[in-house]
Motif scaffolding. Structure first.
Motif, short mmCIF file in Angstrom:
data_model
loop_
_atom_site.label_atom_id
_atom_site.label_comp_id
_atom_site.label_asym_id
_atom_site.label_seq_id
_atom_site.Cartn_x
_atom_site.Cartn_y
_atom_site.Cartn_z
N SER A 113 0.86 -1.19 0.00
CA SER A 113 0.00 0.00 0.00
C SER A 113 0.90 1.24 0.00
CB SER A 113 -0.91 0.01 1.23
OG SER A 113 -1.86 -1.01 1.15
N VAL A 114 0.51 2.23 -0.78
CA VAL A 114 1.31 3.45 -0.87
C VAL A 114 0.40 4.67 -0.73
CG1 VAL A 114 3.08 2.38 -2.31
CG2 VAL A 114 1.15 3.56 -3.40
N THR A 115 0.99 5.77 -0.27
CA THR A 115 0.24 7.01 -0.11
C THR A 115 1.02 8.15 -0.73
OG1 THR A 115 -0.86 6.28 1.92
CG2 THR A 115 -0.73 8.65 1.54
N ILE A 116 0.33 8.96 -1.48
CA ILE A 116 0.90 10.15 -2.12
C ILE A 116 0.18 11.36 -1.55
CG2 ILE A 116 1.21 11.36 -4.32
CD1 ILE A 116 1.02 8.52 -5.66
N THR A 117 0.94 12.40 -1.27
CA THR A 117 0.32 13.60 -0.71
C THR A 117 0.44 14.79 -1.65
OG1 THR A 117 2.30 14.32 0.46
CG2 THR A 117 0.85 12.80 1.61
N CYS A 118 -0.48 15.69 -1.51
CA CYS A 118 -0.52 16.89 -2.32
C CYS A 118 -0.95 18.04 -1.42
CB CYS A 118 -1.51 16.70 -3.47
SG CYS A 118 -1.27 17.82 -4.82
N ARG A 119 -0.20 19.14 -1.48
CA ARG A 119 -0.53 20.30 -0.65
C ARG A 119 -0.67 21.53 -1.55
NH1 ARG A 119 2.55 21.21 4.86
NH2 ARG A 119 0.84 19.81 5.46
N ALA A 120 -1.75 22.27 -1.34
CA ALA A 120 -2.00 23.49 -2.11
C ALA A 120 -1.48 24.70 -1.36
CB ALA A 120 -3.50 23.64 -2.37
N SER A 121 -1.06 25.71 -2.12
CA SER A 121 -0.51 26.93 -1.51
C SER A 121 -1.60 27.80 -0.87
CB SER A 121 0.28 27.74 -2.55
OG SER A 121 -0.56 28.10 -3.63
N GLN A 122 -2.85 27.50 -1.18
CA GLN A 122 -3.97 28.14 -0.51
C GLN A 122 -5.15 27.19 -0.59
OE1 GLN A 122 -3.87 31.42 -3.53
NE2 GLN A 122 -6.10 31.20 -3.49
N SER A 123 -6.18 27.48 0.18
CA SER A 123 -7.31 26.54 0.22
C SER A 123 -7.96 26.39 -1.15
CB SER A 123 -8.36 27.03 1.22
OG SER A 123 -9.47 26.15 1.19
N ILE A 124 -8.21 25.13 -1.51
CA ILE A 124 -8.91 24.85 -2.76
C ILE A 124 -10.20 24.09 -2.48
CG2 ILE A 124 -6.85 24.89 -4.23
CD1 ILE A 124 -6.84 21.80 -4.11
N SER A 125 -10.65 24.18 -1.22
CA SER A 125 -11.84 23.45 -0.80
C SER A 125 -11.64 21.97 -1.15
CB SER A 125 -13.08 24.05 -1.47
OG SER A 125 -14.25 23.46 -0.95
N GLY A 126 -12.55 21.37 -1.89
CA GLY A 126 -12.36 19.96 -2.27
C GLY A 126 -12.12 19.78 -3.75
N TRP A 127 -11.75 20.87 -4.42
CA TRP A 127 -11.61 20.83 -5.87
C TRP A 127 -10.24 20.30 -6.28
CZ3 TRP A 127 -16.12 21.01 -8.05
CH2 TRP A 127 -17.14 21.72 -7.42
N LEU A 128 -10.07 19.01 -6.04
CA LEU A 128 -8.82 18.34 -6.36
C LEU A 128 -9.10 17.03 -7.08
CD1 LEU A 128 -5.54 18.52 -5.27
CD2 LEU A 128 -6.31 16.22 -4.68
N ALA A 129 -8.33 16.80 -8.14
CA ALA A 129 -8.44 15.56 -8.91
C ALA A 129 -7.11 14.84 -8.88
CB ALA A 129 -8.86 15.88 -10.34
N TRP A 130 -7.18 13.53 -9.09
CA TRP A 130 -5.98 12.70 -9.23
C TRP A 130 -5.99 12.02 -10.59
CZ3 TRP A 130 -2.02 12.81 -5.82
CH2 TRP A 130 -2.26 13.27 -4.53
N TYR A 131 -4.84 12.05 -11.25
CA TYR A 131 -4.68 11.45 -12.56
C TYR A 131 -3.59 10.40 -12.54
CZ TYR A 131 -7.55 15.10 -14.64
OH TYR A 131 -8.59 15.93 -14.96
#
Lengths: 107, 120
Positions: A18-36
């Motif tokens: 099992s693996v985990t990848i993290t992503c951090r935004a420079s400001q709040s993006i609410s839940g508007w995040l996609a993974w490709y």
């Protein structure tokens, strides 16, 4: 532009891990995040939208969560077909922006 | 079912411009928001720009400002991406992509990509 910081850049794992990848935004993006998912010679494939919604046809070993600025993608029980590169994308604010990507390679 | 068909590979000299097309089938372009993404060798995905559905105005990423022009011909459902003042660093594959969900999913249908090579 919103900056997306993704880590790690490379991840070595074995089938079944099992693996985990993290992503951090420079400001709040609410839940508007996609993974490709990106494989050589192919167009990117949308796996997850709105932070945690699995797209139709995506295997259930993929899951994701997060809101605001911090997000994660987890791949449980890695399958041979899962070895690829993964990118997060914020689509809260134009222009949209990708993370730098994570290459999941076979250990 | 939506499909995006992109124009063929291009070879350009430094300083030139390239114009890539993306024809939409199955949907009307005027009902969609078109986006362009680049993938350079050994690099990650780069969002180039997209059409803001709020006002129909294209929004470009800062790194492409002044060099990128996105246009559309709704009579033929074809979108265009033109990148000018090309350098060797612009070699890569350029993708068009659309959002069929009306803003919920980001980019869920993609073209196969157009390879652009900058060579002297």
């Amino acid at each position: 532009d919103i900056q997306m910081t993704q880590s790690p850049s490379t991840l070595s794992a074995s089938v079944g891990d099992s693996v985990t990848i993290t992503c951090r935004a420079s400001q709040s993006i609410s839940g508007w995040l996609a993974w490709y998912q990106l494989k050589p010679g192919n167009a990117p494939k949308l796996l997850i939208s709105k932070a945690s919604n699995l797209q139709t046809g995506v295997p259930s070993n993929f899951s994701a969560s997060g809101s605001g600025t911090d997000f994660t993608l987890t791949i449980n029980s890695l399958q041979p077909d899962d070895f690829a590169s993964y990118y997060c994308l914020q689509y809260n604010t134009y222009p949209w922006s990708f993370g730098q990507g994570t290459r999941v390679e076979i250990k | 079912q939506a499909q995006l068909v992109q124009s063929g590979a291009e070879v350009k000299k430094p300083g030139a411009s390239v114009k890539v097309s993306c024809k939409v089938s199955g949907y009307s372009l005027k009902d969609l928001s078109m986006h362009w993404v680049r993938l350079r060798p050994g690099k990650g995905l780069e969002y180039m720009g997209g059409l803001d559905p709020a006002d129909g105005v294209p929004i470009y990423s800062q790194r492409f400002q002044g060099r990128l022009t996105m246009t559309e011909d709704t009579s033929t459902d074809t979108a265009y991406m033109e990148l000018s003042s090309l350098t060797f660093d612009d070699t890569g594959v350029y993708f068009c992509a659309i959002d069929l969900s009306g803003g919920y999913s980001s980019m869920d249908v993609w073209g196969k990509g157009t390879a652009v090579t900058i060579s002297s």
